[in-house]
Design an enzyme around this catalytic site. Structure first.
Site, PDB file in Angstrom:
ATOM      1  N   HIS A 188       0.815  -1.406  -0.003  1.00 20.33           N
ATOM      2  CA  HIS A 188       0.123  -0.054   0.029  1.00 20.33           C
ATOM      3  C   HIS A 188       0.740   1.311  -0.053  1.00 20.33           C
ATOM      4  O   HIS A 188       0.403   2.169  -0.620  1.00 20.33           O
ATOM      5  CB  HIS A 188      -0.783   0.114   1.270  1.00 20.33           C
TER       6      HIS A 188
ATOM      7  N   LYS B  55      -1.089  -6.065  -7.888  1.00 19.00           N
ATOM      8  CA  LYS B  55      -1.382  -7.287  -7.246  1.00 19.00           C
ATOM      9  C   LYS B  55      -2.791  -7.715  -7.618  1.00 19.00           C
ATOM     10  O   LYS B  55      -3.006  -8.838  -7.583  1.00 19.00           O
ATOM     11  CB  LYS B  55      -1.114  -6.957  -5.612  1.00 19.00           C
TER      12      LYS B  55
HETATM   13  P1  AMP Z   1      -6.764  -3.599  -0.323  1.00 21.55           P
HETATM   14  O1  AMP Z   1      -6.491  -2.840   0.984  1.00 21.55           O
HETATM   15  O2  AMP Z   1      -6.030  -5.099   0.114  1.00 21.55           O
HETATM   16  O3  AMP Z   1      -7.916  -3.659  -0.750  1.00 21.55           O
HETATM   17  O4  AMP Z   1      -5.777  -2.965  -1.278  1.00 21.55           O
HETATM   18  C1  AMP Z   1      -5.678  -1.818  -1.577  1.00 21.55           C
HETATM   19  C2  AMP Z   1      -4.877  -1.509  -2.867  1.00 21.55           C
HETATM   20  O5  AMP Z   1      -3.465  -1.893  -2.380  1.00 21.55           O
HETATM   21  C3  AMP Z   1      -5.329  -2.169  -4.045  1.00 21.55           C
HETATM   22  O6  AMP Z   1      -5.030  -1.391  -5.157  1.00 21.55           O
HETATM   23  C4  AMP Z   1      -4.430  -3.408  -4.097  1.00 21.55           C
HETATM   24  O7  AMP Z   1      -4.291  -3.799  -5.365  1.00 21.55           O
HETATM   25  C5  AMP Z   1      -2.958  -2.841  -3.455  1.00 21.55           C
HETATM   26  N1  AMP Z   1      -2.162  -3.844  -3.086  1.00 21.55           N
HETATM   27  C6  AMP Z   1      -2.384  -4.788  -2.066  1.00 21.55           C
HETATM   28  N2  AMP Z   1      -1.211  -5.541  -1.802  1.00 21.55           N
HETATM   29  C7  AMP Z   1      -0.388  -5.016  -2.655  1.00 21.55           C
HETATM   30  C8  AMP Z   1       0.909  -5.497  -2.982  1.00 21.55           C
HETATM   31  N3  AMP Z   1       1.543  -6.417  -2.386  1.00 21.55           N
HETATM   32  N4  AMP Z   1       1.766  -4.621  -4.012  1.00 21.55           N
HETATM   33  C9  AMP Z   1       1.107  -3.495  -4.435  1.00 21.55           C
HETATM   34  N5  AMP Z   1      -0.021  -3.325  -4.405  1.00 21.55           N
HETATM   35  C10 AMP Z   1      -0.961  -3.728  -3.354  1.00 21.55           C
END
Ligand code: AMP
Length: 289
Positions: A38, A150
């Site tokens: 993030h 991701k």
């Molecule tokens: P989430 O909080 O899991 O809904 O993710 C929020 C954002 O962070 C989304 O755009 C995800 O694709 C991104 N994200 C989650 N994990 C990763 C990672 N390991 N590397 C890059 N972006 C990520």
């Protein structure tokens, strides 16, 4: 110091102020449980705008009743500190009644890139994602929003949604960030015990083997898919999908792959000790180089 905002009015007052000053707004929506993946999106977004807004909202509509909504990691203060360190100017702790007001009765059901893969296993998922992202983008109206590669299918769904509804943001993809052992960072990784973690590392290993086979000249997508599947199942992972697809429209290759590795992506969703792991890479961008 990043502002911490809960109320929608306060969010809009601050956004209006910045816009009056001619400042561009960047946006990174998250569900909290923040990690370096993030934070890397935030640093990227910050480099593309004047003021960066991060939202934290665990969106119930993208969880099925049996999924882990109640147990999803929550740490408001830790998330605020990490966002601030990664360049956020405002952290919005969105409230359920502001995202889904009492009379809310609209859902968005993505077609096209939103069909298949994830939807085959979590039929509710992209309806929940598209609805909340449309809502968030409408409330924040950012100039640029960064979403992680991701969740590769999700990134394409968000791009399509933004285009179809003319939401007006520039949607930018952020590089997938991995831990030192190759495992893609995920908020849910905190639930993996040592044994499960070891098993989970098979996911990036499967991607690695698929990339290496491609680099050695293998062009048959069925052979590459089978290689990934055997690697995962040999280590006891339960596979939702392990597939090479077009990077642009997620369609399965009709024929042998061509020599343009960026055109093809290997996507994996697999379950390990009850935790669902999602990972992917372009065929020339393996987890380990
Ligand atoms: P989430 O909080 O899991 O809904 O993710 C929020 C954002 O962070 C989304 O755009 C995800 O694709 C991104 N994200 C989650 N994990 C990763 C990672 N390991 N590397 C890059 N972006 C990520």
């Amino acid at each position: 110091m990043a502002l911490s905002v809960v109320e929608l009015d306060e969010l809009h007052q601050q956004l209006d102020l910045w816009r009056e000053q001619g400042l561009s707004i960047g946006f990174v929506p998250t569900m909290g449980g923040l990690h370096e993946g993030h934070c890397s999106l935030m640093r990227q977004a910050q480099s593309l705008c004047d003021r960066l807004v991060v939202s934290i909202f665990v969106n119930p509509t993208q969880f099925a009743p049996h999924e882990d909504l109640e147990d999803y990691p929550r740490d408001a203060q830790g998330d605020h500190n990490k966002s601030e360190a990664a360049g956020a100017d405002l952290v919005w702790l969105a409230q359920h009644q502001d995202i889904y007001p009492p009379n809310w009765s609209t859902t968005i059901v993505p077609q096209g890139v939103g069909l298949g893969l994830e939807t085959d296993h979590r039929p509710h998922f992209f309806t929940g994602v598209a609805t909340v992202v449309a809502r968030l983008l409408t409330l924040v109206r950012p100039d640029v929003a960064v979403f992680g590669e991701k969740d590769y299918q999700q990134l394409l769904v968000v791009r399509q949604l933004n285009d179809d509804l003319r939401l007006g943001a520039k949607i930018v993809g952020g590089r997938l960030i991995r831990d030192g052992d190759g495992l893609a960072l995920s908020s849910r990784n905190v639930y993996l015990g040592p044994e499960a973690r070891e098993q989970a590392r098979t996911v990036p290993k499967a991607l690695q083997l698929m990339c290496e086979a491609y680099a050695s000249g293998e062009r048959d997508p069925s052979t590459l898919n089978a290689l990934g599947e055997v690697t995962l199942s040999d280590q006891g992972l339960s596979i939702d999908y392990c597939r090479i697809v077009s990077s642009t429209n997620l369609e399965a290759p009709m024929d042998l792959l061509d020599d343009s590795p960026q055109s093809w992506r290997a996507l994996i969703a697999a379950r390990c000790h009850g935790i669902r792991l999602l990972d992917n890479c372009a065929l020339d961008d393996p987890p380990w180089r």
